[in-house]
Design an enzyme around this catalytic site. Structure first.
Site, PDB file in Angstrom:
ATOM      1  N   ASN A 107      -4.418   0.746  -5.244  1.00 12.95           N
ATOM      2  CA  ASN A 107      -4.996   0.044  -4.097  1.00 12.95           C
ATOM      3  C   ASN A 107      -5.275   1.055  -2.986  1.00 12.95           C
ATOM      4  O   ASN A 107      -4.605   2.089  -2.890  1.00 12.95           O
ATOM      5  CB  ASN A 107      -4.022  -1.023  -3.579  1.00 12.95           C
ATOM      6  CG  ASN A 107      -4.609  -1.838  -2.438  1.00 12.95           C
ATOM      7  OD1 ASN A 107      -5.785  -2.236  -2.477  1.00 12.95           O
ATOM      8  ND2 ASN A 107      -3.824  -2.082  -1.415  1.00 12.95           N
ATOM      9  N   HIS A 109      -5.584   1.083   1.280  1.00 15.37           N
ATOM     10  CA  HIS A 109      -5.255   0.259   2.443  1.00 15.37           C
ATOM     11  C   HIS A 109      -5.638   1.026   3.705  1.00 15.37           C
ATOM     12  O   HIS A 109      -5.352   2.218   3.815  1.00 15.37           O
ATOM     13  CB  HIS A 109      -3.763  -0.074   2.439  1.00 15.37           C
ATOM     14  CG  HIS A 109      -3.371  -0.982   3.566  1.00 15.37           C
ATOM     15  ND1 HIS A 109      -3.645  -2.337   3.546  1.00 15.37           N
ATOM     16  CD2 HIS A 109      -2.773  -0.733   4.749  1.00 15.37           C
ATOM     17  CE1 HIS A 109      -3.204  -2.873   4.677  1.00 15.37           C
ATOM     18  NE2 HIS A 109      -2.670  -1.929   5.430  1.00 15.37           N
ATOM     19  N   SER A 136      -4.520   4.936   3.146  1.00 18.71           N
ATOM     20  CA  SER A 136      -3.534   5.276   2.115  1.00 18.71           C
ATOM     21  C   SER A 136      -3.987   4.744   0.761  1.00 18.71           C
ATOM     22  O   SER A 136      -4.448   3.607   0.670  1.00 18.71           O
ATOM     23  CB  SER A 136      -2.183   4.630   2.424  1.00 18.71           C
ATOM     24  OG  SER A 136      -1.728   4.934   3.725  1.00 18.71           O
ATOM     25  N   ASP A 145       1.440  -4.257  -0.072  1.00 16.92           N
ATOM     26  CA  ASP A 145       1.118  -2.967   0.553  1.00 16.92           C
ATOM     27  C   ASP A 145       2.320  -2.029   0.556  1.00 16.92           C
ATOM     28  O   ASP A 145       2.460  -1.184   1.449  1.00 16.92           O
ATOM     29  CB  ASP A 145       0.590  -3.161   1.979  1.00 16.92           C
ATOM     30  CG  ASP A 145      -0.710  -3.959   2.007  1.00 16.92           C
ATOM     31  OD1 ASP A 145      -1.478  -3.848   1.025  1.00 16.92           O
ATOM     32  OD2 ASP A 145      -0.939  -4.693   2.980  1.00 16.92           O
TER      33      ASP A 145
END
Ligand code: GAR
Length: 210
Positions: A107, A109, A136, A145
């Site tokens: 992912n 973020h 990030s 997250d």
């Protein structure tokens, strides 16, 4: 080659950066499909233009998060991905889903995690008066997250910045570091080992490669 499926919800500028990188000769990664949770996700058109399979699974057609995710998983796994990349995918994923893709789920973020998990990160950074912000890339874990960090990029917060200006500055860095991390993974250089991230066999520091 490493088969990559990308999940999006919106504009897909990160998807574009990933597609552009994967189209370079000798890219170790190939984006085999793009999936969105909404039909109007702008990134679907980007995939179409690039000639990449693109589909949508409308989350609002499902009463339960689990049934949506089962449908999504079916569509994803039809493409036998080696790596699943979240690029502006705005649905929270259950622990079951995350476990299924453990170690092959990334992912990005828009904050310097662990600061500013969740939504509206640029506005919150401005309100806090921070002088530094960034993005990030992390392996996804069951905590929102919260997964192990792989890479970060920092940007300054300038006087007079609006959330939009700041978001654009951060996005330029997102478009730089996400393709880099996907390359590392596709080259077999990046591994998740429990809660630790290994790059070329070396344990990365908690903030990842900055
Ligand atoms: C990016 O800034 C990404 O980091 C963020 O959404 C934006 C998507 O832009 N992701 C999240 O907030 C995840 N919770 P894009 O569609 O142009 O790539």
């Amino acid at each position: 080659t490493c088969r990559v499926v990308v999940l999006i919800s919106g504009n897909g500028s990160n998807l574009q950066a990933l597609m552009d990188d994967c189209q370079k000769p000798q890219s170790p990664a190939q984006i085999v499909a793009v999936l969105a949770n909404r039909r109007d996700a702008g990134g679907l058109e980007r995939a179409r233009v690039a000639g990449i399979a693109n589909e949508w699974v409308d989350h609002s057609a499902f009463a339960e998060r689990e049934t949506f995710e089962n449908a999504l998983r079916g569509r994803i796994d039809n493409h036998s991905p080696d790596l699943l990349v979240l690029a502006g995918f705005m649905r929270v994923l259950t622990a079951d889903f995350v476990r299924h893709y453990q170690g092959r789920l990334l992912n990005i973020h828009p904050s310097l995690l662990p600061a500013y998990k969740g939504l509206h990160t640029h506005q919150r950074v401005l309100e806090a008066g921070d002088s530094e912000h960034g993005c990030s890339v992390h392996f996804v874990s069951e905590a929102l997250d919260g997964g192990p960090l792989i890479a970060q990029a920092k940007v300054p917060v300038e006087a007079g910045d609006t959330a939009e200006v700041l978001a654009a500055r951060v996005l330029r860095q997102e478009h730089r570091i996400y393709p880099q991390v996907v390359r590392w993974f596709a080259e077999g250089r990046l591994k998740l080992d429990g809660q630790q991230v290994l790059l070329d066999g070396e344990v990365l520091p908690p903030q990842g490669r900055v």
